[in-house]
Scaffold this motif. Sequence first.
Motif, PDB file in Angstrom:
ATOM      1  N   GLU A  92       0.839  -1.189   0.000  1.00 52.23           N
ATOM      2  CA  GLU A  92       0.000   0.000   0.000  1.00 52.23           C
ATOM      3  C   GLU A  92       0.879   1.246   0.000  1.00 52.23           C
ATOM      4  O   GLU A  92       2.007   1.227   0.518  1.00 52.23           O
ATOM      5  CB  GLU A  92      -0.903   0.016   1.245  1.00 52.23           C
ATOM      6  CG  GLU A  92      -1.839  -1.171   1.366  1.00 52.23           C
ATOM      7  CD  GLU A  92      -2.972  -1.130   0.358  1.00 52.23           C
ATOM      8  OE1 GLU A  92      -3.013  -0.193  -0.465  1.00 52.23           O
ATOM      9  OE2 GLU A  92      -3.794  -2.043   0.369  1.00 52.23           O
ATOM     10  N   PRO A  93       0.381   2.354  -0.546  1.00 50.21           N
ATOM     11  CA  PRO A  93       1.190   3.586  -0.578  1.00 50.21           C
ATOM     12  C   PRO A  93       1.136   4.364   0.747  1.00 50.21           C
ATOM     13  O   PRO A  93       1.361   5.562   0.779  1.00 50.21           O
ATOM     14  CB  PRO A  93       0.540   4.387  -1.714  1.00 50.21           C
ATOM     15  CG  PRO A  93      -0.886   3.944  -1.708  1.00 50.21           C
ATOM     16  CD  PRO A  93      -0.872   2.495  -1.308  1.00 50.21           C
ATOM     17  N   ASP A 123      -8.150   6.568   2.898  1.00 52.79           N
ATOM     18  CA  ASP A 123      -6.753   6.138   2.927  1.00 52.79           C
ATOM     19  C   ASP A 123      -6.100   6.408   1.575  1.00 52.79           C
ATOM     20  O   ASP A 123      -4.993   6.948   1.488  1.00 52.79           O
ATOM     21  CB  ASP A 123      -6.663   4.638   3.228  1.00 52.79           C
ATOM     22  CG  ASP A 123      -7.201   4.251   4.596  1.00 52.79           C
ATOM     23  OD1 ASP A 123      -8.105   4.934   5.105  1.00 52.79           O
ATOM     24  OD2 ASP A 123      -6.717   3.251   5.151  1.00 52.79           O
ATOM     25  N   ASP A 124      -6.803   5.998   0.515  1.00 56.75           N
ATOM     26  CA  ASP A 124      -6.261   6.195  -0.838  1.00 56.75           C
ATOM     27  C   ASP A 124      -6.136   7.678  -1.176  1.00 56.75           C
ATOM     28  O   ASP A 124      -5.176   8.101  -1.834  1.00 56.75           O
ATOM     29  CB  ASP A 124      -7.166   5.506  -1.864  1.00 56.75           C
ATOM     30  CG  ASP A 124      -7.176   3.995  -1.707  1.00 56.75           C
ATOM     31  OD1 ASP A 124      -6.201   3.444  -1.153  1.00 56.75           O
ATOM     32  OD2 ASP A 124      -8.165   3.361  -2.121  1.00 56.75           O
ATOM     33  N   MET A 125      -7.091   8.467  -0.720  1.00 57.70           N
ATOM     34  CA  MET A 125      -7.068   9.901  -1.017  1.00 57.70           C
ATOM     35  C   MET A 125      -5.871  10.593  -0.363  1.00 57.70           C
ATOM     36  O   MET A 125      -5.175  11.390  -1.000  1.00 57.70           O
ATOM     37  CB  MET A 125      -8.369  10.562  -0.563  1.00 57.70           C
ATOM     38  CG  MET A 125      -8.475  12.041  -0.919  1.00 57.70           C
ATOM     39  SD  MET A 125      -7.914  13.129   0.401  1.00 57.70           S
ATOM     40  CE  MET A 125      -9.314  13.038   1.515  1.00 57.70           C
ATOM     41  N   VAL A 126      -5.588  10.272   0.908  1.00 51.42           N
ATOM     42  CA  VAL A 126      -4.460  10.955   1.550  1.00 51.42           C
ATOM     43  C   VAL A 126      -3.129  10.464   0.981  1.00 51.42           C
ATOM     44  O   VAL A 126      -2.147  11.219   0.954  1.00 51.42           O
ATOM     45  CB  VAL A 126      -4.491  10.819   3.092  1.00 51.42           C
ATOM     46  CG1 VAL A 126      -5.735  11.501   3.652  1.00 51.42           C
ATOM     47  CG2 VAL A 126      -4.397   9.372   3.544  1.00 51.42           C
ATOM     48  N   ALA A 127      -3.095   9.219   0.521  1.00 49.35           N
ATOM     49  CA  ALA A 127      -1.872   8.745  -0.127  1.00 49.35           C
ATOM     50  C   ALA A 127      -1.586   9.558  -1.392  1.00 49.35           C
ATOM     51  O   ALA A 127      -0.428   9.825  -1.723  1.00 49.35           O
ATOM     52  CB  ALA A 127      -2.001   7.260  -0.465  1.00 49.35           C
ATOM     53  N   ARG A 128      -2.650   9.975  -2.093  1.00 47.56           N
ATOM     54  CA  ARG A 128      -2.481  10.790  -3.310  1.00 47.56           C
ATOM     55  C   ARG A 128      -2.122  12.235  -2.982  1.00 47.56           C
ATOM     56  O   ARG A 128      -1.390  12.884  -3.730  1.00 47.56           O
ATOM     57  CB  ARG A 128      -3.776  10.788  -4.135  1.00 47.56           C
ATOM     58  CG  ARG A 128      -4.177   9.460  -4.718  1.00 47.56           C
ATOM     59  CD  ARG A 128      -5.279   9.638  -5.765  1.00 47.56           C
ATOM     60  NE  ARG A 128      -6.439  10.382  -5.283  1.00 47.56           N
ATOM     61  CZ  ARG A 128      -7.500   9.824  -4.713  1.00 47.56           C
ATOM     62  NH1 ARG A 128      -7.541   8.505  -4.543  1.00 47.56           N
ATOM     63  NH2 ARG A 128      -8.529  10.556  -4.323  1.00 47.56           N
ATOM     64  N   THR A 129      -2.671  12.748  -1.891  1.00 49.82           N
ATOM     65  CA  THR A 129      -2.573  14.179  -1.617  1.00 49.82           C
ATOM     66  C   THR A 129      -1.503  14.548  -0.596  1.00 49.82           C
ATOM     67  O   THR A 129      -1.190  15.727  -0.436  1.00 49.82           O
ATOM     68  CB  THR A 129      -3.932  14.717  -1.121  1.00 49.82           C
ATOM     69  OG1 THR A 129      -4.292  14.039   0.090  1.00 49.82           O
ATOM     70  CG2 THR A 129      -5.024  14.490  -2.164  1.00 49.82           C
TER      71      THR A 129
END
Length: 286
Positions: free
Chosen positions: A5-6, A60-66
């Motif tokens: 996971e990122p 979770d995915d959103m904060v990994a992107r931002t």
Amino acid sequence: MRIQEPYTSERVVLRHQGRDRTFVVVTPLELPEQPPALLYFHGSLQNGNVARNFTGRIFDDMVARTGAVLVYPDGVDRHFNDTRLRLLEKTRELDIDDVGFTRAIVDWLADNRGVDTSRIHACGYSNGGQMVMRLLHDAPGLLAGAATFAATMPAADNRVEGLGTVSVPTPFLAMHGTADRIVKYDGGVAGLDAAHSRGVLVSALESARYFATANGLGDPDHETVHGPEGVTVDSWSREGLPTVELWSIDGMGHVVPTPKQLPASIGPGTDSVVASDVLARFFGWA
């Protein structure tokens, strides 16, 4: 082979008000200096890990992107001590200080993740949305932005004793389904059934207008536009003042807008929007 996971996730124990309080912190692998933070407050009978799975880990995915740090606080006995007078749960009986707990989390984030404390944002679902609204009243200036899902302000006679005022204007986003049977879109008595009543709440539109007024916005600043299919957006905006938006989602139940299939008992979901995408845009992270 399992794909990494990122982000990393960690469960933290924090001593507050004489008891061990817990939260899950999600940290992007690529973390900028002085990142912003997002607090996600779960709904009744959930906890942080349940909330992550309930939303399909879209945040979770959103904060990994931002590049934001994400925290899922755990309520005492699976509830937060929110804005509603009629909250007949252990957290109210014990007079749990969830505002103070939130401040302690922010201090932890500053010390352990280098978070910029002027860029603390919060969102919450149902009981968690009510907790976000309590922070806007009782922790003025703590939040740089706020969002709620399936939550509206209590009626005037159903607000917890001593609730403060919204004295610091703050960007505010609300998302609500028109088919929500637990927190009704048009207002009224909230709860799963009569035995679990949360008292009277105002309508989604009246609730959004309440926060618009607190931000210094009025009818001349209001417009209604059609968004994606089945979505209507009411917006209050003016140069120099924080914006308020209400996303009304036709036919959606008591849910957070997510692609994940959710239990039928809380009503239909939606394919029109994803909450984390809307939130990232609203907070200026997209």
